[in-house]
Design a protein around this motif. Structure first.
Motif, PDB file in Angstrom:
ATOM      1  N   ASN A 132     -54.798   6.029 -14.453  1.00 31.67           N
ATOM      2  CA  ASN A 132     -55.747   5.554 -13.446  1.00 31.67           C
ATOM      3  C   ASN A 132     -55.061   4.647 -12.442  1.00 31.67           C
ATOM      4  N   GLN A 133     -55.514   4.713 -11.209  1.00 33.85           N
ATOM      5  CA  GLN A 133     -54.963   3.861 -10.169  1.00 33.85           C
ATOM      6  C   GLN A 133     -55.234   2.387 -10.468  1.00 33.85           C
ATOM      7  N   HIS A 134     -56.402   2.091 -11.045  1.00 33.27           N
ATOM      8  CA  HIS A 134     -56.716   0.679 -11.287  1.00 33.27           C
ATOM      9  C   HIS A 134     -55.868   0.078 -12.417  1.00 33.27           C
ATOM     10  N   ASP A 137     -52.663  -0.861 -10.237  1.00 32.16           N
ATOM     11  CA  ASP A 137     -52.923  -1.387  -8.896  1.00 32.16           C
ATOM     12  C   ASP A 137     -52.205  -2.720  -8.672  1.00 32.16           C
ATOM     13  N   VAL A 156     -43.987   4.210  -9.683  1.00 31.63           N
ATOM     14  CA  VAL A 156     -45.180   4.816  -9.096  1.00 31.63           C
ATOM     15  C   VAL A 156     -44.752   5.810  -8.017  1.00 31.63           C
ATOM     16  N   VAL A 159     -50.443   7.158  -5.403  1.00 35.61           N
ATOM     17  CA  VAL A 159     -51.772   6.842  -5.926  1.00 35.61           C
ATOM     18  C   VAL A 159     -52.827   7.478  -5.029  1.00 35.61           C
ATOM     19  N   ASP A 160     -53.987   7.695  -5.599  1.00 35.85           N
ATOM     20  CA  ASP A 160     -55.127   8.220  -4.863  1.00 35.85           C
ATOM     21  C   ASP A 160     -56.349   7.371  -5.208  1.00 35.85           C
ATOM     22  N   PRO A 161     -56.588   6.297  -4.459  1.00 41.46           N
ATOM     23  CA  PRO A 161     -57.701   5.390  -4.783  1.00 41.46           C
ATOM     24  C   PRO A 161     -59.066   6.072  -4.763  1.00 41.46           C
ATOM     25  N   ASP A 164     -59.232   7.444  -8.092  1.00 49.16           N
ATOM     26  CA  ASP A 164     -58.727   6.492  -9.083  1.00 49.16           C
ATOM     27  C   ASP A 164     -57.656   7.123  -9.964  1.00 49.16           C
ATOM     28  N   ALA A 166     -53.332   7.915 -10.421  1.00 50.93           N
ATOM     29  CA  ALA A 166     -51.978   7.532 -10.034  1.00 50.93           C
ATOM     30  C   ALA A 166     -50.993   8.404 -10.783  1.00 50.93           C
ATOM     31  N   SER A 287     -48.655  11.910  -1.151  1.00 54.35           N
ATOM     32  CA  SER A 287     -50.017  11.428  -0.952  1.00 54.35           C
ATOM     33  C   SER A 287     -50.974  12.610  -1.093  1.00 54.35           C
TER      34      SER A 287
END
Length: 404
Positions: A132-134, A137, A156, A159-161, A164, A166, A287
Protein backbone atom coordinates in the motif's frame (compact mmCIF):
# COMPACT_ATOMS: atom_id res chain seq x y z
CA UNK A 1 -28.34 -89.42 43.04
CA UNK A 2 -29.41 -88.05 39.67
CA UNK A 3 -32.34 -86.29 41.25
CA UNK A 4 -30.06 -84.60 43.76
CA UNK A 5 -27.69 -83.40 40.95
CA UNK A 6 -30.59 -82.01 38.95
CA UNK A 7 -31.89 -80.15 41.99
CA UNK A 8 -28.45 -78.63 42.57
CA UNK A 9 -28.21 -77.56 38.90
CA UNK A 10 -31.63 -75.93 38.98
CA UNK A 11 -30.77 -74.00 42.11
CA UNK A 12 -27.48 -72.75 40.55
CA UNK A 13 -29.23 -71.57 37.40
CA UNK A 14 -31.86 -69.81 39.47
CA UNK A 15 -29.17 -68.00 41.48
CA UNK A 16 -27.30 -66.96 38.27
CA UNK A 17 -30.49 -65.65 36.69
CA UNK A 18 -31.27 -63.72 39.83
CA UNK A 19 -27.79 -62.21 39.79
CA UNK A 20 -28.14 -61.24 36.10
CA UNK A 21 -31.49 -59.61 36.85
CA UNK A 22 -30.00 -57.63 39.72
CA UNK A 23 -27.01 -56.51 37.61
CA UNK A 24 -29.21 -55.58 34.66
CA UNK A 25 -31.38 -53.50 36.98
CA UNK A 26 -28.73 -51.81 39.10
CA UNK A 27 -25.53 -51.84 36.96
CA UNK A 28 -26.51 -52.23 33.27
CA UNK A 29 -23.22 -50.64 32.13
CA UNK A 30 -21.37 -53.75 33.32
CA UNK A 31 -23.17 -55.79 30.75
CA UNK A 32 -22.64 -53.14 28.01
CA UNK A 33 -18.91 -53.07 28.57
CA UNK A 34 -18.73 -56.81 28.23
CA UNK A 35 -20.83 -56.72 25.08
CA UNK A 36 -18.61 -54.13 23.45
CA UNK A 37 -15.36 -55.97 24.09
CA UNK A 38 -15.25 -57.42 20.63
CA UNK A 39 -16.04 -54.03 19.02
CA UNK A 40 -13.22 -52.36 20.91
CA UNK A 41 -10.80 -54.75 19.27
CA UNK A 42 -12.20 -54.17 15.78
CA UNK A 43 -12.73 -50.36 15.70
CA UNK A 44 -9.04 -49.27 15.46
CA UNK A 45 -8.65 -51.32 12.28
CA UNK A 46 -11.54 -49.45 10.60
CA UNK A 47 -10.23 -46.07 11.82
CA UNK A 48 -6.74 -46.83 10.53
CA UNK A 49 -8.10 -47.62 7.11
CA UNK A 50 -9.85 -44.22 6.99
CA UNK A 51 -6.84 -42.25 8.19
CA UNK A 52 -4.21 -44.08 6.17
CA UNK A 53 -4.68 -42.11 2.89
CA UNK A 54 -4.22 -38.80 4.76
CA UNK A 55 -1.09 -40.08 6.45
CA UNK A 56 0.27 -40.86 3.01
CA UNK A 57 0.31 -37.15 2.06
CA UNK A 58 -3.12 -36.78 0.44
CA UNK A 59 -5.16 -33.57 0.81
CA UNK A 60 -6.87 -33.16 4.16
CA UNK A 61 -10.52 -32.14 4.00
CA UNK A 62 -11.37 -28.72 5.44
CA UNK A 63 -7.71 -27.69 5.60
CA UNK A 64 -6.17 -24.78 3.71
CA UNK A 65 -2.61 -25.57 4.76
CA UNK A 66 -1.44 -26.15 1.18
CA UNK A 67 -2.74 -22.74 0.05
CA UNK A 68 -1.16 -21.02 3.04
CA UNK A 69 2.19 -22.76 2.59
CA UNK A 70 2.22 -21.83 -1.08
CA UNK A 71 1.53 -18.12 -0.52
CA UNK A 72 3.24 -17.35 2.80
CA UNK A 73 6.85 -17.27 1.52
CA UNK A 74 5.92 -14.46 -0.91
CA UNK A 75 4.38 -12.22 1.79
CA UNK A 76 6.89 -9.92 3.49
CA UNK A 77 6.91 -7.55 6.44
CA UNK A 78 7.53 -3.91 5.53
CA UNK A 79 9.14 -1.51 8.00
CA UNK A 80 9.57 2.15 7.07
CA UNK A 81 10.99 5.21 8.79
CA UNK A 82 10.89 8.92 8.06
CA UNK A 83 14.35 9.89 9.29
CA UNK A 84 16.40 7.05 7.85
CA UNK A 85 16.67 4.86 10.93
CA UNK A 86 14.36 2.08 12.06
CA UNK A 87 13.51 1.29 15.69
CA UNK A 88 14.84 -2.00 17.06
CA UNK A 89 11.33 -3.35 17.65
CA UNK A 90 8.72 -2.06 15.16
CA UNK A 91 5.87 -3.32 17.37
CA UNK A 92 6.60 -0.69 20.02
CA UNK A 93 5.18 2.03 17.80
CA UNK A 94 1.74 0.49 18.17
CA UNK A 95 -0.40 1.88 21.03
CA UNK A 96 -2.16 -1.47 21.49
CA UNK A 97 1.21 -3.18 22.04
CA UNK A 98 2.15 -0.55 24.63
CA UNK A 99 -1.22 -0.97 26.36
CA UNK A 100 -0.70 -4.70 26.93
CA UNK A 101 3.05 -4.76 27.56
CA UNK A 102 3.70 -1.35 29.12
CA UNK A 103 5.90 1.58 28.17
CA UNK A 104 8.94 -0.05 29.77
CA UNK A 105 9.13 -2.34 26.76
CA UNK A 106 9.14 0.51 24.26
CA UNK A 107 12.31 1.97 22.81
CA UNK A 108 10.85 4.85 20.88
CA UNK A 109 11.19 8.32 22.43
CA UNK A 110 9.88 11.62 21.14
CA UNK A 111 13.11 12.31 19.26
CA UNK A 112 13.22 8.84 17.67
CA UNK A 113 11.97 8.08 14.15
CA UNK A 114 8.31 7.84 13.17
CA UNK A 115 8.06 4.22 12.08
CA UNK A 116 5.38 2.56 10.00
CA UNK A 117 4.52 -1.10 9.87
CA UNK A 118 2.84 -3.05 7.07
CA UNK A 119 3.09 -5.97 4.69
CA UNK A 120 3.92 -6.56 1.05
CA UNK A 121 3.70 -9.24 -1.62
CA UNK A 122 6.54 -10.40 -3.88
CA UNK A 123 4.97 -10.57 -7.34
CA UNK A 124 8.11 -11.16 -9.39
CA UNK A 125 11.30 -13.15 -8.91
CA UNK A 126 13.12 -10.02 -10.14
CA UNK A 127 12.33 -8.43 -6.78
CA UNK A 128 9.19 -6.36 -7.39
CA UNK A 129 6.91 -6.05 -4.35
CA UNK A 130 3.37 -4.68 -4.18
CA UNK A 131 2.22 -2.90 -1.03
CA UNK A 132 0.00 0.00 0.00
CA UNK A 133 1.09 3.54 -0.70
CA UNK A 134 0.18 4.62 2.83
CA UNK A 135 2.62 2.03 4.25
CA UNK A 136 5.63 3.72 2.63
CA UNK A 137 4.30 7.28 2.31
CA UNK A 138 7.11 9.79 2.97
CA UNK A 139 9.55 7.11 4.12
CA UNK A 140 13.30 7.78 4.01
CA UNK A 141 14.19 4.14 4.57
CA UNK A 142 12.26 0.96 3.88
CA UNK A 143 13.23 -2.49 5.07
CA UNK A 144 11.52 -5.75 4.18
CA UNK A 145 11.75 -9.05 6.05
CA UNK A 146 11.05 -12.34 4.30
CA UNK A 147 9.35 -15.33 5.90
CA UNK A 148 12.66 -17.23 5.69
CA UNK A 149 14.35 -14.67 7.94
CA UNK A 150 16.25 -12.69 5.29
CA UNK A 151 16.06 -8.88 5.33
CA UNK A 152 16.91 -6.19 2.82
CA UNK A 153 16.43 -2.50 2.16
CA UNK A 154 13.88 -1.71 -0.53
CA UNK A 155 13.59 1.07 -3.09
CA UNK A 156 10.33 2.72 -4.12
CA UNK A 157 9.88 2.34 -7.88
CA UNK A 158 6.62 4.26 -8.00
CA UNK A 159 3.38 4.97 -6.16
CA UNK A 160 -0.23 5.47 -7.16
CA UNK A 161 -2.05 7.43 -4.42
CA UNK A 162 -5.38 7.18 -6.24
CA UNK A 163 -5.48 3.39 -5.71
CA UNK A 164 -3.22 3.41 -2.62
CA UNK A 165 -0.68 1.10 -4.28
CA UNK A 166 3.11 1.24 -4.31
CA UNK A 167 5.76 -0.82 -6.08
CA UNK A 168 9.02 -1.61 -4.27
CA UNK A 169 12.18 -3.27 -5.55
CA UNK A 170 14.76 -5.40 -3.73
CA UNK A 171 17.91 -7.05 -5.03
CA UNK A 172 17.98 -10.53 -3.54
CA UNK A 173 18.49 -14.00 -5.02
CA UNK A 174 15.99 -16.85 -4.98
CA UNK A 175 12.93 -14.76 -4.23
CA UNK A 176 9.60 -16.61 -3.93
CA UNK A 177 6.98 -14.96 -6.16
CA UNK A 178 3.25 -15.40 -5.71
CA UNK A 179 0.99 -16.57 -8.54
CA UNK A 180 -1.69 -14.12 -9.69
CA UNK A 181 -5.30 -15.29 -9.76
CA UNK A 182 -8.08 -14.18 -12.15
CA UNK A 183 -10.80 -11.90 -10.84
CA UNK A 184 -13.37 -13.07 -13.38
CA UNK A 185 -13.38 -16.47 -11.68
CA UNK A 186 -14.03 -15.01 -8.22
CA UNK A 187 -17.50 -15.28 -6.71
CA UNK A 188 -19.17 -14.07 -3.54
CA UNK A 189 -18.90 -16.89 -1.02
CA UNK A 190 -15.46 -18.12 -2.12
CA UNK A 191 -13.12 -18.96 0.76
CA UNK A 192 -10.11 -16.62 1.02
CA UNK A 193 -7.06 -16.28 3.26
CA UNK A 194 -5.55 -12.99 4.44
CA UNK A 195 -1.80 -13.07 5.08
CA UNK A 196 0.16 -10.28 6.73
CA UNK A 197 1.83 -8.99 9.88
CA UNK A 198 -0.95 -7.68 12.17
CA UNK A 199 0.28 -5.50 15.04
CA UNK A 200 3.83 -6.69 14.33
CA UNK A 201 3.26 -10.08 16.00
CA UNK A 202 4.63 -11.94 12.97
CA UNK A 203 3.27 -13.51 9.81
CA UNK A 204 -0.35 -14.51 10.38
CA UNK A 205 -2.99 -16.28 8.27
CA UNK A 206 -6.70 -15.66 8.78
CA UNK A 207 -9.64 -17.19 6.91
CA UNK A 208 -12.94 -15.84 5.64
CA UNK A 209 -15.02 -15.58 2.51
CA UNK A 210 -15.56 -13.05 -0.25
CA UNK A 211 -18.40 -11.00 1.23
CA UNK A 212 -18.93 -8.74 -1.79
CA UNK A 213 -17.31 -7.63 -5.05
CA UNK A 214 -17.04 -4.21 -6.65
CA UNK A 215 -17.44 -2.19 -3.46
CA UNK A 216 -17.14 1.56 -4.10
CA UNK A 217 -18.39 4.92 -2.81
CA UNK A 218 -16.45 4.27 0.39
CA UNK A 219 -14.33 7.42 0.24
CA UNK A 220 -11.11 5.47 0.77
CA UNK A 221 -9.47 5.94 -2.65
CA UNK A 222 -10.22 7.87 -5.82
CA UNK A 223 -10.60 4.65 -7.81
CA UNK A 224 -12.50 2.04 -5.83
CA UNK A 225 -13.44 -1.49 -6.86
CA UNK A 226 -12.82 -3.38 -3.64
CA UNK A 227 -13.17 -7.01 -2.67
CA UNK A 228 -14.95 -7.13 0.68
CA UNK A 229 -14.05 -9.98 3.03
CA UNK A 230 -14.67 -11.06 6.60
CA UNK A 231 -11.18 -12.55 6.94
CA UNK A 232 -9.60 -10.76 9.90
CA UNK A 233 -7.52 -7.78 8.75
CA UNK A 234 -5.86 -5.56 11.34
CA UNK A 235 -3.28 -2.75 11.46
CA UNK A 236 -0.09 -4.18 10.01
CA UNK A 237 -1.97 -6.26 7.42
CA UNK A 238 -1.96 -3.33 4.99
CA UNK A 239 -0.25 -4.34 1.76
CA UNK A 240 -0.54 -8.04 2.55
CA UNK A 241 -2.07 -10.74 0.39
CA UNK A 242 -5.63 -11.92 0.01
CA UNK A 243 -5.37 -15.35 -1.63
CA UNK A 244 -7.76 -18.03 -2.86
CA UNK A 245 -7.82 -21.63 -1.63
CA UNK A 246 -5.11 -22.51 -4.14
CA UNK A 247 -2.74 -19.88 -2.74
CA UNK A 248 -3.04 -17.49 -5.70
CA UNK A 249 -3.17 -13.72 -5.19
CA UNK A 250 -6.68 -12.24 -5.35
CA UNK A 251 -6.01 -8.81 -3.90
CA UNK A 252 -3.91 -6.48 -1.76
CA UNK A 253 -5.40 -5.90 1.70
CA UNK A 254 -5.78 -2.18 2.21
CA UNK A 255 -8.48 -1.09 4.67
CA UNK A 256 -11.01 -2.14 7.29
CA UNK A 257 -14.25 -0.72 8.59
CA UNK A 258 -13.73 -0.38 12.33
CA UNK A 259 -14.83 1.74 15.26
CA UNK A 260 -12.17 0.34 17.59
CA UNK A 261 -9.13 -0.03 15.32
CA UNK A 262 -9.47 -3.82 15.24
CA UNK A 263 -11.20 -6.15 12.82
CA UNK A 264 -15.01 -6.20 12.84
CA UNK A 265 -15.31 -8.58 9.92
CA UNK A 266 -15.46 -5.91 7.20
CA UNK A 267 -12.18 -5.66 5.33
CA UNK A 268 -11.33 -4.44 1.85
CA UNK A 269 -8.73 -5.54 -0.68
CA UNK A 270 -7.67 -4.02 -4.00
CA UNK A 271 -8.41 -6.57 -6.76
CA UNK A 272 -5.48 -8.27 -8.43
CA UNK A 273 -6.66 -6.93 -11.81
CA UNK A 274 -6.22 -3.33 -10.62
CA UNK A 275 -2.95 -4.15 -8.87
CA UNK A 276 -1.54 -5.78 -11.99
CA UNK A 277 -2.37 -2.77 -14.20
CA UNK A 278 -0.76 -0.39 -11.72
CA UNK A 279 2.30 -2.65 -11.37
CA UNK A 280 2.87 -2.91 -15.12
CA UNK A 281 2.35 0.83 -15.67
CA UNK A 282 4.76 1.82 -12.89
CA UNK A 283 7.45 -0.63 -14.02
CA UNK A 284 7.11 0.53 -17.64
CA UNK A 285 6.77 4.29 -17.23
CA UNK A 286 7.42 5.02 -13.55
CA UNK A 287 3.87 6.27 -13.01
CA UNK A 288 0.24 5.45 -13.78
CA UNK A 289 -1.30 7.24 -16.76
CA UNK A 290 -5.08 7.63 -16.86
CA UNK A 291 -7.58 9.34 -19.08
CA UNK A 292 -9.32 12.58 -18.04
CA UNK A 293 -11.93 14.95 -19.51
CA UNK A 294 -12.07 17.77 -16.96
CA UNK A 295 -15.60 17.67 -15.56
CA UNK A 296 -17.13 17.74 -12.10
CA UNK A 297 -19.71 14.92 -12.19
CA UNK A 298 -22.57 14.16 -9.85
CA UNK A 299 -24.76 11.07 -9.58
CA UNK A 300 -28.21 11.32 -11.12
CA UNK A 301 -30.59 10.38 -8.32
CA UNK A 302 -34.39 10.12 -8.49
CA UNK A 303 -34.58 13.33 -6.46
CA UNK A 304 -32.30 15.22 -8.88
CA UNK A 305 -34.17 13.82 -11.87
CA UNK A 306 -37.49 14.96 -10.41
CA UNK A 307 -36.28 18.43 -9.43
CA UNK A 308 -34.80 19.07 -12.91
CA UNK A 309 -37.65 17.38 -14.72
CA UNK A 310 -35.32 14.80 -16.24
CA UNK A 311 -36.56 11.66 -17.91
CA UNK A 312 -33.11 10.07 -17.47
CA UNK A 313 -32.92 8.39 -14.04
CA UNK A 314 -29.32 7.10 -14.18
CA UNK A 315 -25.97 8.41 -15.32
CA UNK A 316 -23.61 11.18 -14.30
CA UNK A 317 -24.78 14.78 -14.53
CA UNK A 318 -22.12 17.38 -15.34
CA UNK A 319 -22.08 19.90 -12.50
CA UNK A 320 -19.08 21.80 -13.84
CA UNK A 321 -16.72 21.88 -16.81
CA UNK A 322 -13.07 22.95 -16.64
CA UNK A 323 -12.52 25.82 -19.03
CA UNK A 324 -10.22 24.78 -21.86
CA UNK A 325 -10.33 21.13 -20.81
CA UNK A 326 -11.14 18.17 -23.07
CA UNK A 327 -14.87 18.23 -22.23
CA UNK A 328 -15.09 21.99 -22.76
CA UNK A 329 -13.40 21.73 -26.16
CA UNK A 330 -15.82 18.96 -27.14
CA UNK A 331 -18.85 21.11 -26.30
CA UNK A 332 -19.97 19.42 -23.09
CA UNK A 333 -21.99 21.78 -20.87
CA UNK A 334 -23.10 21.90 -17.25
CA UNK A 335 -26.41 20.10 -16.89
CA UNK A 336 -25.58 17.50 -19.53
CA UNK A 337 -26.02 13.88 -18.50
CA UNK A 338 -23.37 11.39 -19.60
CA UNK A 339 -25.17 8.14 -20.44
CA UNK A 340 -22.40 6.15 -22.15
CA UNK A 341 -18.78 6.47 -23.29
CA UNK A 342 -17.52 4.31 -26.14
CA UNK A 343 -20.59 2.13 -25.77
CA UNK A 344 -20.06 1.50 -22.03
CA UNK A 345 -23.03 2.48 -19.89
CA UNK A 346 -22.44 5.18 -17.29
CA UNK A 347 -24.56 4.45 -14.24
CA UNK A 348 -22.91 6.82 -11.76
CA UNK A 349 -19.84 8.99 -11.19
CA UNK A 350 -17.65 6.06 -10.10
CA UNK A 351 -18.41 4.23 -13.31
CA UNK A 352 -17.65 7.39 -15.35
CA UNK A 353 -14.34 7.87 -13.55
CA UNK A 354 -13.26 4.27 -14.16
CA UNK A 355 -14.32 4.20 -17.83
CA UNK A 356 -12.56 7.48 -18.68
CA UNK A 357 -9.43 6.48 -16.73
CA UNK A 358 -8.99 3.36 -18.86
CA UNK A 359 -8.97 5.30 -22.15
CA UNK A 360 -5.52 6.20 -23.45
CA UNK A 361 -4.85 9.95 -23.43
CA UNK A 362 -4.82 11.49 -26.91
CA UNK A 363 -7.45 9.14 -28.30
CA UNK A 364 -10.98 10.14 -29.23
CA UNK A 365 -13.96 8.82 -27.26
CA UNK A 366 -17.62 8.90 -28.26
CA UNK A 367 -19.86 10.21 -25.48
CA UNK A 368 -23.63 9.78 -25.58
CA UNK A 369 -25.23 12.73 -23.78
CA UNK A 370 -28.72 13.76 -22.74
CA UNK A 371 -29.20 17.55 -22.85
CA UNK A 372 -32.61 18.90 -21.83
CA UNK A 373 -34.16 15.48 -22.49
CA UNK A 374 -32.66 15.38 -25.96
CA UNK A 375 -29.96 12.89 -26.94
CA UNK A 376 -26.76 13.79 -28.79
CA UNK A 377 -23.30 12.36 -29.41
CA UNK A 378 -20.06 14.21 -28.76
CA UNK A 379 -16.48 13.30 -29.67
CA UNK A 380 -14.06 14.00 -26.81
CA UNK A 381 -10.27 13.86 -27.17
CA UNK A 382 -9.17 12.31 -23.88
CA UNK A 383 -6.56 14.20 -21.89
CA UNK A 384 -4.04 12.96 -19.33
CA UNK A 385 -5.27 12.91 -15.76
CA UNK A 386 -3.21 15.34 -13.65
CA UNK A 387 -1.54 13.96 -10.53
CA UNK A 388 -3.51 14.37 -7.30
CA UNK A 389 -2.48 17.23 -5.03
CA UNK A 390 -0.01 16.22 -2.36
CA UNK A 391 -1.44 15.90 1.10
CA UNK A 392 0.04 18.07 3.84
CA UNK A 393 2.43 16.23 6.13
CA UNK A 394 0.77 14.66 9.14
CA UNK A 395 2.12 15.14 12.62
CA UNK A 396 4.35 12.40 14.06
CA UNK A 397 1.62 10.66 16.05
CA UNK A 398 -0.70 10.38 13.04
CA UNK A 399 2.00 9.22 10.69
CA UNK A 400 3.00 6.41 13.00
CA UNK A 401 -0.36 4.68 12.61
CA UNK A 402 -0.85 2.01 10.00
CA UNK A 403 -3.80 3.74 8.37
CA UNK A 404 -5.96 0.64 8.17
Amino acid sequence: MLRRFWLFFAQAVTVLLALMFIIATLKPQWLQRQGQFGKQLAEPIVALREVAPRMGGGPMQNSYADAAQKAMPAVVNVFSSKDGSLPSDPRTKDPLFRYFFGDKNTTRQQDQPAANLGSGVIVSAEGYILTNQHVVDGADQIEIALADGRTSTAKVIGVDPETDLAVLKVNMPNLPAITLSRMEQTRVGDVVLAIGNPFGVGQTVTMGIVSALGRNHLGINTFENFIQTDAAINPGNSGGALVDIEGNLLGINTAIYSRSGGSLGIGFAIPVSTARNVLESIITTGSVTRGWIGVEPQDVTPEIAESFGLEQKTGAIVAGVLKGGPADRAGLKPGDILVSVNGQDITDTTRLLNVIAQIKPGTSAQAHVVRKNKELDLSIVIGKRPPPPKRPDLDENDSSEDGN
